[in-house]
Design a protein around this motif. Sequence first.
Motif, mmCIF file in Angstrom:
data_model
loop_
_atom_site.group_PDB
_atom_site.id
_atom_site.type_symbol
_atom_site.label_atom_id
_atom_site.label_comp_id
_atom_site.label_asym_id
_atom_site.label_seq_id
_atom_site.Cartn_x
_atom_site.Cartn_y
_atom_site.Cartn_z
ATOM 1 N N ARG A 223 -1.189 -9.079 9.700
ATOM 2 C CA ARG A 223 -1.255 -8.752 8.270
ATOM 3 C C ARG A 223 -2.605 -8.159 7.875
ATOM 4 N NH1 ARG A 223 1.708 -11.087 4.555
ATOM 5 N NH2 ARG A 223 3.317 -10.615 6.070
ATOM 6 N N GLN A 224 -3.682 -8.704 8.395
ATOM 7 C CA GLN A 224 -5.012 -8.220 8.027
ATOM 8 C C GLN A 224 -5.213 -6.768 8.457
ATOM 9 O OE1 GLN A 224 -8.204 -10.722 9.440
ATOM 10 N NE2 GLN A 224 -9.804 -9.434 8.544
ATOM 11 N N LEU A 225 -4.776 -6.440 9.666
ATOM 12 C CA LEU A 225 -4.940 -5.067 10.144
ATOM 13 C C LEU A 225 -3.981 -4.118 9.424
ATOM 14 C CD1 LEU A 225 -6.348 -3.080 11.934
ATOM 15 C CD2 LEU A 225 -4.868 -3.761 13.844
ATOM 16 N N GLN A 226 -2.787 -4.591 9.083
ATOM 17 C CA GLN A 226 -1.886 -3.780 8.266
ATOM 18 C C GLN A 226 -2.558 -3.405 6.949
ATOM 19 O OE1 GLN A 226 1.818 -5.832 7.714
ATOM 20 N NE2 GLN A 226 2.425 -5.694 9.854
ATOM 21 N N ASP A 227 -3.197 -4.389 6.322
ATOM 22 C CA ASP A 227 -3.879 -4.120 5.056
ATOM 23 C C ASP A 227 -5.020 -3.127 5.231
ATOM 24 O OD1 ASP A 227 -2.281 -5.620 3.384
ATOM 25 O OD2 ASP A 227 -3.481 -7.432 3.574
ATOM 26 N N ARG A 228 -5.738 -3.232 6.338
ATOM 27 C CA ARG A 228 -6.825 -2.279 6.574
ATOM 28 C C ARG A 228 -6.270 -0.857 6.700
ATOM 29 N NH1 ARG A 228 -10.178 0.736 9.725
ATOM 30 N NH2 ARG A 228 -12.401 0.324 9.418
ATOM 31 N N ALA A 229 -5.197 -0.714 7.482
ATOM 32 C CA ALA A 229 -4.608 0.606 7.682
ATOM 33 C C ALA A 229 -4.074 1.172 6.365
ATOM 34 C CB ALA A 229 -3.491 0.532 8.719
ATOM 35 N N LEU A 230 -3.378 0.347 5.593
ATOM 36 C CA LEU A 230 -2.826 0.817 4.321
ATOM 37 C C LEU A 230 -3.940 1.163 3.333
ATOM 38 C CD1 LEU A 230 0.157 -1.664 4.010
ATOM 39 C CD2 LEU A 230 0.307 0.813 4.354
ATOM 40 N N GLY A 231 -5.056 0.447 3.420
ATOM 41 C CA GLY A 231 -6.215 0.792 2.602
ATOM 42 C C GLY A 231 -6.770 2.164 2.971
ATOM 43 N N LEU A 232 -6.799 2.472 4.267
ATOM 44 C CA LEU A 232 -7.242 3.799 4.701
ATOM 45 C C LEU A 232 -6.306 4.880 4.174
ATOM 46 C CD1 LEU A 232 -8.217 3.214 8.457
ATOM 47 C CD2 LEU A 232 -9.760 3.445 6.509
ATOM 48 N N PHE A 233 -4.995 4.615 4.249
ATOM 49 C CA PHE A 233 -4.030 5.617 3.786
ATOM 50 C C PHE A 233 -4.170 5.854 2.284
ATOM 51 C CE2 PHE A 233 -1.129 3.926 7.390
ATOM 52 C CZ PHE A 233 -1.893 4.592 8.323
ATOM 53 N N SER A 234 -4.347 4.768 1.532
ATOM 54 C CA SER A 234 -4.521 4.891 0.088
ATOM 55 C C SER A 234 -5.777 5.691 -0.240
ATOM 56 C CB SER A 234 -4.597 3.501 -0.554
ATOM 57 O OG SER A 234 -4.850 3.595 -1.936
ATOM 58 N N GLU A 235 -6.838 5.431 0.503
ATOM 59 C CA GLU A 235 -8.098 6.128 0.271
ATOM 60 C C GLU A 235 -7.998 7.604 0.646
ATOM 61 O OE1 GLU A 235 -12.777 5.810 1.735
ATOM 62 O OE2 GLU A 235 -11.352 4.215 2.237
ATOM 63 N N ALA A 236 -7.217 7.897 1.704
ATOM 64 C CA ALA A 236 -7.110 9.275 2.183
ATOM 65 C C ALA A 236 -6.217 10.124 1.296
ATOM 66 C CB ALA A 236 -6.574 9.288 3.619
ATOM 67 N N LEU A 237 -5.211 9.522 0.681
ATOM 68 C CA LEU A 237 -4.235 10.302 -0.072
ATOM 69 C C LEU A 237 -4.799 10.801 -1.399
ATOM 70 C CD1 LEU A 237 -1.005 8.207 0.568
ATOM 71 C CD2 LEU A 237 -1.323 10.626 1.151
ATOM 72 N N CYS A 238 -4.477 12.035 -1.720
ATOM 73 C CA CYS A 238 -4.822 12.553 -3.032
ATOM 74 C C CYS A 238 -3.938 11.876 -4.084
ATOM 75 C CB CYS A 238 -4.602 14.071 -3.061
ATOM 76 S SG CYS A 238 -2.882 14.579 -2.876
ATOM 77 N N ARG A 239 -4.268 12.060 -5.343
ATOM 78 C CA ARG A 239 -3.428 11.502 -6.409
ATOM 79 C C ARG A 239 -2.009 12.032 -6.272
ATOM 80 N NH1 ARG A 239 -6.122 12.933 -11.938
ATOM 81 N NH2 ARG A 239 -4.305 11.757 -12.676
ATOM 82 N N LYS A 240 -1.052 11.125 -6.316
ATOM 83 C CA LYS A 240 0.373 11.448 -6.196
ATOM 84 C C LYS A 240 0.750 11.933 -4.802
ATOM 85 C CE LYS A 240 2.492 11.051 -9.561
ATOM 86 N NZ LYS A 240 3.095 9.821 -10.151
ATOM 87 N N GLY A 241 -0.120 11.661 -3.799
ATOM 88 C CA GLY A 241 0.201 11.979 -2.414
ATOM 89 C C GLY A 241 1.249 11.017 -1.870
ATOM 90 N N PHE A 242 1.775 11.323 -0.681
ATOM 91 C CA PHE A 242 2.925 10.600 -0.147
ATOM 92 C C PHE A 242 2.585 9.850 1.140
ATOM 93 C CE2 PHE A 242 4.511 14.132 -2.638
ATOM 94 C CZ PHE A 242 5.432 13.502 -3.460
ATOM 95 N N LEU A 243 3.208 8.679 1.291
ATOM 96 C CA LEU A 243 3.070 7.856 2.494
ATOM 97 C C LEU A 243 4.452 7.552 3.047
ATOM 98 C CD1 LEU A 243 1.595 5.916 4.495
ATOM 99 C CD2 LEU A 243 1.821 4.138 2.724
ATOM 100 N N GLY A 244 4.651 7.843 4.333
ATOM 101 C CA GLY A 244 5.890 7.484 5.006
ATOM 102 C C GLY A 244 5.612 6.497 6.126
ATOM 103 N N ILE A 245 6.361 5.391 6.157
ATOM 104 C CA ILE A 245 6.205 4.387 7.207
ATOM 105 C C ILE A 245 7.551 4.158 7.882
ATOM 106 C CG2 ILE A 245 4.212 3.299 6.094
ATOM 107 C CD1 ILE A 245 6.062 1.125 5.024
ATOM 108 N N GLY A 246 7.578 3.283 8.882
ATOM 109 C CA GLY A 246 8.778 3.077 9.675
ATOM 110 C C GLY A 246 9.861 2.304 8.947
#
Length: 276
Positions: A223-246
């Motif tokens: 869970r902790q590493l999942q949160d780290r990765a999702l934090g990176l994705f949130s930080e990388a995405l522009c406003r209204k950008g998209f995230l696709g996961i499995g």
Amino acid sequence: MPTTRDQDIELRLLIDAIFHKYHYDFRGYATASLKRRMGSAMTRFGCSTLSQLQDKLLHDPSIFPPLLDYLTVQVSEMFRDPSYYKALRDEVVPLLRTYPSLKVWVAGCSAGEEAYSIAILLREEGLLERTLIYATDINTDALKRAEAGVYPLEQIALYTQNHQKSGGHSSLSDHYTAAYGRAVFDKSLRKQMVFSDHSLATDSVFAEVHLVSCRNVLIYFDRQLQDRALGLFSEALCRKGFLGIGSKESLRFSVHREAFEDFVPQERIFQRRSEA
């Protein structure tokens, strides 16, 4: 006969040894998955215990590259879960068209099947020429295979079926050359890609992007590493950008859940909130 507790201790020591000697951090990976993969590695390297595997690893650096293939998941296919790519094509691409240029991050790209799938989709939709695709993974050997863009011809029938189901406008054969039992994907696809070593466990965001596709990677994290990765994705995405996961992954229990809103929930596609 080692007890379960002994095996847990051995596994922690092995993962710590890998981190300190080779600077690859698997300490946040799910224990059950690591146990299964290290069990296979023990057979490959002729070890009866994880302690023996650790000893070999510390004294013979040539062991580490093949061991990395066990630590990182190397199972993928082009247009895997075609309905995901169909949703990207039908729901996400129309909004991506509104940007003058695009950046896409394929995180945990393995041997490149997902990156080439997205590149082909974007080419069919007329967007590839103005897109830069960052394809990242921690396994440098996998990245070399990805950059080569060469896959066994025996896999192409499945890839072709997936591509058709994803709503492909062209024939998959338009994008590769077949010879000597291999399919070599066009260099023109790779012109729009940057393949790079990147760890979701230790590295930082490197660019602002419009789409992050990271599929079937988070399930191997705690869970902790999942949160780290999702934090990176949130930080990388522009406003209204998209995230696709499995398809078996979720944002439900993440501390970053409120940074995203559902976009195509049945395909695990989310949109970053403007106020995130």
